[in-house]
Design an enzyme around this catalytic site. Structure first.
Site, PDB file in Angstrom:
ATOM      1  N   GLY A   1     -19.842 -10.915  -8.713  1.00 43.13           N
ATOM      2  CA  GLY A   1     -20.687 -11.073  -9.650  1.00 43.13           C
ATOM      3  C   GLY A   1     -20.648 -10.120 -10.791  1.00 43.13           C
ATOM      4  O   GLY A   1     -20.648 -10.612 -11.857  1.00 43.13           O
ATOM      5  N   ALA A   2     -19.963  -8.773 -10.520  1.00 42.24           N
ATOM      6  CA  ALA A   2     -19.519  -8.035 -11.675  1.00 42.24           C
ATOM      7  C   ALA A   2     -18.784  -6.738 -10.937  1.00 42.24           C
ATOM      8  O   ALA A   2     -19.028  -6.735  -9.966  1.00 42.24           O
ATOM      9  CB  ALA A   2     -20.752  -7.514 -12.470  1.00 42.24           C
TER      10      ALA A   2
ATOM     11  N   GLU B   1     -17.799  -2.465 -11.445  1.00 41.01           N
ATOM     12  CA  GLU B   1     -17.971  -1.280 -12.070  1.00 41.01           C
ATOM     13  C   GLU B   1     -16.773  -0.444 -12.667  1.00 41.01           C
ATOM     14  O   GLU B   1     -17.000   0.715 -12.826  1.00 41.01           O
ATOM     15  CB  GLU B   1     -18.678  -0.516 -11.143  1.00 41.01           C
ATOM     16  CG  GLU B   1     -18.141   0.122  -9.935  1.00 41.01           C
ATOM     17  CD  GLU B   1     -18.402  -0.667  -8.531  1.00 41.01           C
ATOM     18  OE1 GLU B   1     -18.396  -2.146  -8.670  1.00 41.01           O
ATOM     19  OE2 GLU B   1     -17.891  -0.204  -7.389  1.00 41.01           O
ATOM     20  N   ASN B   2     -15.649  -0.877 -12.910  1.00 42.54           N
ATOM     21  CA  ASN B   2     -14.409  -0.302 -13.521  1.00 42.54           C
ATOM     22  C   ASN B   2     -15.006   0.890 -14.417  1.00 42.54           C
ATOM     23  O   ASN B   2     -15.935   0.422 -15.301  1.00 42.54           O
ATOM     24  CB  ASN B   2     -13.636  -1.152 -14.184  1.00 42.54           C
ATOM     25  CG  ASN B   2     -13.227  -2.435 -13.227  1.00 42.54           C
ATOM     26  OD1 ASN B   2     -12.803  -2.435 -12.377  1.00 42.54           O
ATOM     27  ND2 ASN B   2     -13.697  -3.509 -13.920  1.00 42.54           N
TER      28      ASN B   2
ATOM     29  N   HIS C   1     -27.122  -2.322 -12.022  1.00 41.02           N
ATOM     30  CA  HIS C   1     -26.273  -2.094 -10.581  1.00 41.02           C
ATOM     31  C   HIS C   1     -24.780  -1.676 -11.227  1.00 41.02           C
ATOM     32  O   HIS C   1     -24.560  -0.656 -10.477  1.00 41.02           O
ATOM     33  CB  HIS C   1     -26.181  -3.329  -9.912  1.00 41.02           C
ATOM     34  CG  HIS C   1     -25.366  -3.147  -8.444  1.00 41.02           C
ATOM     35  ND1 HIS C   1     -25.961  -3.199  -7.261  1.00 41.02           N
ATOM     36  CD2 HIS C   1     -23.863  -3.131  -8.520  1.00 41.02           C
ATOM     37  CE1 HIS C   1     -24.929  -3.078  -6.672  1.00 41.02           C
ATOM     38  NE2 HIS C   1     -23.847  -2.969  -7.118  1.00 41.02           N
ATOM     39  N   GLU C   2     -24.379  -2.345 -11.815  1.00 43.82           N
ATOM     40  CA  GLU C   2     -22.783  -1.875 -12.382  1.00 43.82           C
ATOM     41  C   GLU C   2     -22.952  -0.380 -13.044  1.00 43.82           C
ATOM     42  O   GLU C   2     -22.196   0.350 -12.892  1.00 43.82           O
ATOM     43  CB  GLU C   2     -22.007  -2.785 -13.045  1.00 43.82           C
ATOM     44  CG  GLU C   2     -22.142  -4.253 -12.146  1.00 43.82           C
ATOM     45  CD  GLU C   2     -21.475  -4.300 -10.929  1.00 43.82           C
ATOM     46  OE1 GLU C   2     -20.961  -3.242 -10.579  1.00 43.82           O
ATOM     47  OE2 GLU C   2     -21.887  -5.224 -10.132  1.00 43.82           O
TER      48      GLU C   2
ATOM     49  N   HIS D   1     -23.246   2.352 -10.838  1.00 42.48           N
ATOM     50  CA  HIS D   1     -21.971   2.878  -9.985  1.00 42.48           C
ATOM     51  C   HIS D   1     -21.508   4.063 -10.503  1.00 42.48           C
ATOM     52  O   HIS D   1     -20.758   4.693  -9.903  1.00 42.48           O
ATOM     53  CB  HIS D   1     -21.321   1.579  -9.842  1.00 42.48           C
ATOM     54  CG  HIS D   1     -21.533   0.702  -8.616  1.00 42.48           C
ATOM     55  ND1 HIS D   1     -21.810   1.054  -7.207  1.00 42.48           N
ATOM     56  CD2 HIS D   1     -21.407  -0.331  -8.472  1.00 42.48           C
ATOM     57  CE1 HIS D   1     -21.905   0.278  -6.408  1.00 42.48           C
ATOM     58  NE2 HIS D   1     -21.629  -0.789  -7.074  1.00 42.48           N
TER      59      HIS D   1
HETATM   60  N1  BES Z   1     -18.216  -3.408  -6.640  1.00 44.41           N
HETATM   61  C1  BES Z   1     -19.129  -4.671  -6.583  1.00 44.41           C
HETATM   62  C2  BES Z   1     -17.955  -5.761  -6.882  1.00 44.41           C
HETATM   63  C3  BES Z   1     -16.948  -6.202  -5.813  1.00 44.41           C
HETATM   64  C4  BES Z   1     -17.126  -6.744  -4.693  1.00 44.41           C
HETATM   65  C5  BES Z   1     -15.433  -6.159  -6.131  1.00 44.41           C
HETATM   66  C6  BES Z   1     -16.394  -7.036  -3.680  1.00 44.41           C
HETATM   67  C7  BES Z   1     -14.492  -6.549  -5.107  1.00 44.41           C
HETATM   68  C8  BES Z   1     -14.969  -6.882  -3.981  1.00 44.41           C
HETATM   69  C9  BES Z   1     -20.070  -4.675  -7.445  1.00 44.41           C
HETATM   70  O1  BES Z   1     -20.519  -3.355  -7.785  1.00 44.41           O
HETATM   71  C10 BES Z   1     -21.335  -5.514  -6.762  1.00 44.41           C
HETATM   72  O2  BES Z   1     -21.594  -4.976  -5.804  1.00 44.41           O
HETATM   73  N2  BES Z   1     -21.312  -6.605  -7.546  1.00 44.41           N
HETATM   74  C11 BES Z   1     -22.396  -7.507  -6.737  1.00 44.41           C
HETATM   75  C12 BES Z   1     -23.348  -7.894  -7.683  1.00 44.41           C
HETATM   76  C13 BES Z   1     -24.517  -6.723  -7.345  1.00 44.41           C
HETATM   77  C14 BES Z   1     -25.770  -6.953  -8.308  1.00 44.41           C
HETATM   78  C15 BES Z   1     -25.079  -7.179  -6.114  1.00 44.41           C
HETATM   79  C16 BES Z   1     -21.380  -8.922  -6.959  1.00 44.41           C
HETATM   80  O3  BES Z   1     -20.361  -9.143  -7.384  1.00 44.41           O
HETATM   81  O4  BES Z   1     -21.941  -9.707  -6.093  1.00 44.41           O
HETATM   82 ZN    ZN Z   2     -21.949  -2.822  -6.089  1.00 48.38          ZN
END
Ligand code: BES
Ligand code: ZN
Length: 878
Positions: free
Chosen positions: A269-270, A272-273, A305-306, A309
């Site tokens: 989805g996204a 948080e770099n 969310h991001e 983080h």
């Molecule tokens: N850190 C994650 C993104 C991620 C997940 C990168 C797995 C690499 C591997 C990010 O903070 C995250 O949790 N994104 C979610 C969306 C969030 C609103 C629950 C996602 O990507 O589904």
């Molecule tokens: Zn996350």
């Protein structure tokens, strides 16, 4: 069993954790960027004991040179095998320099450095979590190695006018041959999974922000030119998130710039770099003509969310990937609090609990079950699950509830203060929360280490003579293959007692008066709680607000649930009673009973005309549990039958409310004038959509005519897609023209086109497969884009049970075929889509055999990725 070399490798175990032998204090990275080939020079300042060999991770890297303290390294001192670069004789404080080449355009896995979009107009970007940094350079790719980063980017100015990396800007300049450079320095030590860069032709919008601590921050959102006008909503959401974290948690942003970039090519989805968040465009771009109300909410939630983080994940990161829920569960919880504050708390809670039941409960009940803190894994990307995220958030919610608002804030302050700049564990988290409040929270660790959804059994006994009501609570978690003996966990049960008129009774427990609502904690297998001064047999309202992630088993009479559905002053509890009652009504449809079905439809008929009831809540009350949730109630699951029964119970509801009343309400909900994006507008559209869906079950021609008119006159995507969905799912004659119109209208918008694919993948029953196959031939379809693959294949396999689970097994074979193809392009996406097979063991025998066959054929294919083979092997087990 066929040989599966990747899965035969030993798993990584939590119990085997050892601190790194070598640490990195400083990293200087230099990138010479090109689409086909990019060179990466890394200077690592290393600290450790000279006798230990230095082992660096690296995958798919072409090593061009290697030096220590500026001198080329003697070939006898290093070895490069099996994705590890081993260097001997390093000294504390030495600088290791490597130069490697990588190939961004050839990277279809979208992990490491890759190209988004076309070679001509696309841009370069990185994705490093969880283990992508090793695809960029040699490094100890583990979250407990924190370093300061200086990043220099060099590229052709015309092709890559924008150069971004995380941290504060530290200079730009010209180079010969039309090239230019930009440098960024991040003062906050970070693990390498938070590294990011972006380079290409991008447009921006900017906003100035001053933090509560007085720091001036430049907020910049970047996208390709044609989407930049759709970034304003995200910018507003970002500002709201930053203010909220200051107010709710006292946490301010800590760099001079915050960049956010949208891409259409993203596995997740996204991300948080640090200082450079990267978003799947689906969760960043928003405009009224192409974005639904639910998607607006999702954009706000993911932006938040991001951003959150930055403290829960970045300033305090994870010691190892087993602690993933430390950042993800906590951040999901913080986002839930934020969204509740921004919108409606009870609607948000309904949405989150529905998600938990739809996504996490089935995971926890089948072969993919794992604890919130797993004890082992083979491929970490397979553990970004509903359990780690959603159940993890529920565990934080229980802790927050235990401590109360002020106690939780005190605990969080302690957690951030004690662990700032460190890589922490869940013990550090529970320890800090507990220490700040003088409470031992370690019993809650049991929740983190044990898989499976506990069953909470409640029995009430009323004694007229003593005016006492005794509630006996017991718990039981079914054994699983890896955990045959489950332990009792602390279960907070928020409760109230209602009298027969639907009023809440004052509570007297353990000699104390408790108001009308209290929390009891079941901290053993069984306990009884006796309430005094209860004037007559009450109706208990249990697990209010969904105070623990459990399955409640309580022998309510349907009329008792109807009483709670009608009278509970809290919107969430009302919905919850309605869901329990609807599940019982579903059982009635199955068995030919009527009591619950009558109670459910009768109560909703009255609520349908209750003045002042919030329209969005009414819409949710009118929605029974989904087909996935209802499948849990069948011994041998027949998804076609579940679909039919759920349709039947809804048409019963429609008939009880009455076609005329539905049509009248539908027309009343019509809003002239411009599109209103406020809460009232969203609520109106939500209810109007639900009413139209019910009407389609009882007066199909009327409903399709209304839907067709709605499609044509819709002012925004919410109404347009709702109408299209009714036409397409209902097999209406009008659907063909509407689909053609939608396609013409939105051909240039990939996110809208994803909806066009998804809505057709939702056609119920047998015809879905043929439609999916036809759509695979559409020129706009490609397996290479994750959003598009998910829109068609993910929606079909995970969002359309009656379509996917055809009795002839053709759905299973189609998915297995596509997974094999997808796996060679993008293993992460293949593995994720493969989880659609979860639960096959519980299917009725004919489908079960078909699913098993498709899965074992897939498992037997040579060369499957570690990602996909782990999921397939797990799903097949037991
Ligand atoms: N850190 C994650 C993104 C991620 C997940 C990168 C797995 C690499 C591997 C990010 O903070 C995250 O949790 N994104 C979610 C969306 C969030 C609103 C629950 C996602 O990507 O589904
Ligand atoms: Zn996350």
């Amino acid at each position: 069993m066929p040989a599966r070399p990747e899965t035969s490798a030993a798993p990584i175990r939590l119990a085997d954790y050892t601190p790194p032998a070598w640490r990195v204090s400083d990293v200087a990275l230099e990138f010479d960027l090109g689409i086909d080939s990019s060179e990466v020079t890394a200077h690592l300042t290393l600290h450790g004991a000279a006798d230990a060999p230095l082992r660096l991770d690296g995958e798919g890297l072409e090593l061009l040179s290697i030096a220590v303290d500026g001198a080329p390294l003697d070939p006898g001192r290093w070895r490069h095998t099996d994705n590890v670069l081993e260097v001997s004789g390093m000294r504390d404080g030495s600088v290791l320099t490597t130069r490697v080449r990588v190939q961004p355009a050839a990277n279809t896995a979208l992990e490491g450095l890759y190209l988004s979009g076309s070679r001509e107009t696309g841009f370069l970007l990185t994705q490093c979590e969880a283990e992508g940094f090793r695809h960029i350079t040699f490094f100890p790719d583990r979250p407990d190695v924190l370093a300061r980063y200086t990043v220099t980017l060099r590229a052709d100015r015309a092709r890559f006018p924008v150069l971004l990396a995380g941290g504060n800007p530290d200079g730009t300049g010209e180079l010969p041959d039309g090239r230019h450079w930009a440098r960024f320095v991040d003062p906050h030590p970070k693990p390498c999974y938070l590294f990011a860069l972006v380079a290409g032709r991008l447009e921006k919008i900017e906003r100035d922000y001053v933090t509560a601590e007085g720091r001036a921050v430049k907020l910049v959102i970047w996208s390709e030119a044609n989407a930049i006008d759709s970034c304003h909503y995200a910018m507003d959401a970002l500002e709201r998130s930053m203010r909220w974290d200051e107010q709710a948690y006292g946490r301010s942003y800590d760099l001079d710039v915050f960049h956010v970039v949208a891409t259409h090519d993203f596995n997740m989805g996204a991300m948080e770099n640090k200082g450079l968040n990267i978003f799947n465009a689906k969760y960043l771009l928003a405009d009224p003509d192409t974005t639904t109300d639910d998607e607006y909410k999702a954009v706000e939630a993911v932006v938040a969310h991001e951003y959150f983080h930055n403290w829960s994940g970045n300033r305090v990161t994870c010691r190892d990937w087993f602690q993933l829920s430390l950042k993800e569960g906590l951040t999901v919880f913080r986002e839930q609090q934020f969204s509740a504050d921004m919108n409606s708390p009870s609607l948000k809670r309904i949405e989150d609990v529905a998600l938990l039941r739809r996504a996490q409960f089935p995971e926890d009940a089948g072969p993919l079950a794992h604890p919130v803190r797993p004890s082992e894994y083979r491929e970490i990307n397979n553990f970004y699950t509903a359990t780690v995220y959603e159940k993890g958030a529920e565990l934080v919610r229980m802790l927050a509830g235990r401590l109360g608002t002020e106690g939780f804030r005190r605990g969080m302050d302690r957690y951030f203060a004690d662990n700032d700049g460190r890589a922490a564990t869940l013990e550090d988290f529970l320890g800090a929360l507990g220490a700040a409040n003088g409470i031992d929270l370690m019993p809650y660790l049991a929740w983190y280490g044990q898989s499976g959804t506990p069953r909470l059994r409640a029995r009430g006994r009323y004694d007229e003579g003593t005016q006492r009501y005794t509630l006996t609570l017991s718990q039981y978690t079914p054994p699983s293959a890896s955990q045959p003996d489950k332990h009792a966990v602390p279960i907070p049960v928020k409760l109230a007692l209602f009298d027969r008129d639907g009023n809440m009774l004052p509570l007297h427990l353990d000699g104390h008066a408790h108001d009308t609502e209290t929390v009891v904690v079941l901290d053993a297998s069984e306990r009884s709680f006796t309430f005094e001064q209860v004037p007559h047999a009450p109706v208990p309202s249990l697990l209010r607000g969904f105070s623990a992630p459990v399955l409640l088993e309580c022998d309510y009479a349907p009329a008792e649930l109807a009483l709670l559905l009608t009278h509970d002053p809290d919107g969430f509890n009302r919905w919850e009673a309605g869901q329990q009652l609807a599940a019982r009504a579903f059982d009635d449809c199955r068995t030919g009973g009527a009591e619950a079905l009558d109670a459910w439809s009768g109560a909703l008929k009255r609520l349908f005309v209750e003045p002042g009831l919030d329209a969005a809540l009414l819409a949710d009350l009118l929605t029974p549990p989904g087909e996935i949730e209802l499948a849990e109630r069948q011994e041998a699951v027949d998804p076609a039958q579940i679909h039919e029964l759920r349709q039947a119970m809804q048409s019963r509801l429609g008939r009880v409310i009455g076609a005329e009343a539905l049509e009248r309400r539908y027309r009343e909900l019509y809003a002239p004038g411009p599109l209103a994006l406020d809460a009232a507008g969203k609520a109106r559209r939500r209810l109007q959509r639900r009413v139209l869906e019910l009407l389609a079950l009882v007066a199909v021609d009327t409903a399709h005519a209304l839907a067709d008119a709605q499609y044509r006159s819709a002012k925004g995507m919410t109404d347009r897609l709702a109408a299209l969905g009714v036409l397409v799912r209902g097999g209406a004659a009008e659907a063909t023209d509407a689909l053609a119109d939608f396609r013409r209208r939105h051909a240039d918008n990939p996110l809208a086109m994803d909806k066009w694919f998804a809505v057709q993948a939702q056609i119920p029953g047998e015809p879905a497969l043929g439609r999916v196959q036809a759509l695979e031939q559409d020129p706009a379809f490609t397996l290479k884009n994750p959003n598009r693959a998910r829109a068609l294949l993910g929606t079909f396999a995970s969002g359309n049970p009656s379509g996917f689970h055809r009795a002839d097994g053709a759905g299973y074979r189609l998915l297995a075929e596509r997974l094999a193809t997808l796996d060679s392009l993008n293993p992460q996406i293949a593995a994720r889509l493969a989880t659609a097979f979860n639960g096959w063991q519980r299917l009725e025998p004919v489908r079960r055999d078909m699913a098993r066959q498709a899965l074992s054929d897939l498992a037997g294919r040579p060369g499957l990725s570690r990602n996909l083979s782990e999921i397939v092997a797990s799903v097949l087990s037991r």
